[in-house]
Motif scaffolding. Structure first.
Motif, mmCIF file in Angstrom:
data_model
loop_
_atom_site.group_PDB
_atom_site.id
_atom_site.type_symbol
_atom_site.label_atom_id
_atom_site.label_comp_id
_atom_site.label_asym_id
_atom_site.label_seq_id
_atom_site.Cartn_x
_atom_site.Cartn_y
_atom_site.Cartn_z
ATOM 1 N N GLY A 156 39.544 42.375 46.153
ATOM 2 C CA GLY A 156 39.258 41.796 47.262
ATOM 3 C C GLY A 156 38.061 40.701 47.521
ATOM 4 N N GLY A 157 38.035 39.964 48.626
ATOM 5 C CA GLY A 157 37.058 38.891 48.619
ATOM 6 C C GLY A 157 35.953 39.242 49.589
ATOM 7 N N PRO A 158 35.221 37.915 50.258
ATOM 8 C CA PRO A 158 34.134 38.197 50.874
ATOM 9 C C PRO A 158 34.357 39.114 52.131
ATOM 10 N N HIS A 159 35.419 38.596 52.929
ATOM 11 C CA HIS A 159 35.535 39.285 54.149
ATOM 12 C C HIS A 159 35.518 40.924 54.137
ATOM 13 N N MET A 160 36.192 41.377 52.812
ATOM 14 C CA MET A 160 36.292 42.915 52.601
ATOM 15 C C MET A 160 35.075 43.277 52.104
ATOM 16 N N GLN A 161 34.366 42.553 51.294
ATOM 17 C CA GLN A 161 32.954 43.097 50.585
ATOM 18 C C GLN A 161 32.173 43.123 51.871
ATOM 19 N N GLN A 162 32.055 42.378 52.642
ATOM 20 C CA GLN A 162 31.175 42.622 54.012
ATOM 21 C C GLN A 162 31.382 43.848 54.578
ATOM 22 N N ARG A 163 32.473 44.540 54.464
ATOM 23 C CA ARG A 163 32.573 45.674 55.104
ATOM 24 C C ARG A 163 32.706 46.754 54.133
ATOM 25 N N GLY A 164 31.909 46.728 52.956
ATOM 26 C CA GLY A 164 31.439 47.685 52.352
ATOM 27 C C GLY A 164 32.610 47.972 51.317
#
Length: 389
Positions: free
Chosen positions: A44-52
């Motif tokens: 995944g990318g940053p949008h996914m990583q921002q959600r844990g």
């Protein structure tokens, strides 16, 4: 570990590029509302990583340009990642695997996981209605359920024995029906009274070579006709420095504003956009912006794609409207001169041009209404049913 035992599922996900990362981030919002302690890992990318989300590899590792030639150059790395991920998921089994678009990577992985008894969901129906219709057989073997972005897709899949749910397009929720152009221009530091052209050449590395260069050259030609034209290019972080270097090489850096991300602000701020075919064209349509859709790739890739194409359009707004609502200039047609001429038709301030813009805005507003659903909730509920089956 079973979701029935914990009520908090372990979800594996793969999103292969920027658009998939955005969709997956929104899906994670729905899953986290459904299961606050949901665990999610994969690619995944940053949008996914921002959600844990635990990214074992970044989405960028899967992003390729074209249909065959460029993929072959990256094939070893991509297949190695898929083998490693498959082995990990078969050893430490998730409750469900959700493939976000990226069908060339995800469908084969889903098929192996499903054969091993892991439930699989594919989010974004591959566009079998546009090209590569034979892919429907692979979808049937790979996915327990398909989450569809467009209303006609579940009936089409049902004809082939594939369970599917129309969940609307999440971007139709995120993007307002009436974007605030003035506020977006203020956030970007643009002059309110001067026209704005958005350049969106894509988010893949090879697209800098094939698409960004003629886009910048077209903008330079337009600036000769409109000296006060403001040109803005939203760059994904991984490509920002390359695009800046290209702008310097072409002598356009003095007036081309390259920003990190902020594609939605750029689309809200612009009068029209010169844009690469892909998900971004749908975003531009939801912002009700006139556009010129273009694409360019290695000639071998283009010839292969042409042979698979089933419809006369390649841009999503035109496909969904069943009409050439906005022009498409592809491959050899996409010279800087032709691109500049097509964009100029939207920037023209004549009564005829303004009337054409108004028609486009009305068509895109109707499209927006048709796609507006509670996508995150509908997707989470569909996944819950898969888990409960």
């Amino acid at each position: 570990m079973s979701v029935k035992d914990t009520q908090q599922p372990r979800v594996a996900m793969v999103a292969g590029e920027t658009s998939g990362d955005l969709l997956a981030g929104l899906l994670l919002d729905g899953l986290q509302r459904q299961w606050p302690q949901v665990q999610a890992l994969g690619i995944g990318g940053p949008h996914m990583q921002q959600r844990g989300f635990e990214a074992l590899w970044p989405s960028e590792r899967l992003a390729v340009h074209g249909y065959s030639f460029e993929v072959l150059m990256r094939l070893w790395d991509i297949l190695s990642i898929r083998r490693q991920l498959r082995a990990r998921l078969l050893q430490d089994r998730p409750d469900v695997f959700v493939g976000i678009d990226a069908p060339d990577f995800n469908l084969g992985l889903e098929q192996d996981l499903r054969a091993a008894g892991i439930k699989t969901v594919h989010f974004v129906c591959p566009s079998i209605w546009a090209w590569r219709a034979e892919r429907v057989h692979k979808i049937r073997a790979a996915a327990d359920h398909v989450l569809c972005l467009f209303p006609f897709e579940p009936d089409l899949l049902a004809q082939h024995g594939i369970a599917a749910t129309y969940v609307g397009h999440p971007l139709a929720q995120v993007i307002p029906m009436e974007p605030d152009r003035a506020a977006a221009r203020a956030r970007l530091g643009l002059v309110q009274e001067h026209p704005v052209l958005a350049l969106l050449p894509g988010s893949r590395r090879a697209e800098v070579q094939y698409i960004a260069k003629p886009f910048m050259q077209a903008a330079a030609l337009l600036r000769q006709q409109w000296p006060d034209l403001q040109v803005v290019l939203p760059a994904v972080p991984a490509l920002h420095d390359r695009l800046v270097a290209l702008s310097q090489e072409l002598g356009v850096a003095a007036w081309l504003k390259i920003v990190r991300g902020q594609s939605h602000d750029v689309l809200a701020a612009c009068d029209c956009t010169l844009i690469a075919s892909g998900t971004a064209t749908l975003e531009a349509a939801l912002f009700k912006r006139p556009m010129v859709i273009s694409y360019n790739m290695h000639p071998w890739s283009y010839r292969l794609m042409q042979r698979k194409q089933l419809q006369p359009w390649v841009g999503l707004p035109n496909i969904l409207c069943y009409d050439f609502v906005v022009p498409e200039l592809l491959q050899d047609q996409a010279s800087p001169q032709a691109l500049a001429h097509a964009v100029a038709q939207w920037l023209d301030d004549s009564a005829h041009a303004r009337a054409k813009v108004q028609v486009v805005e009305q068509r895109f507003a109707a499209l927006h209404r048709s796609l507006h659903k509670d996508t995150t909730t509908l997707s989470a509920h569909a996944i819950q049913k898969v888990l409960s089956a």
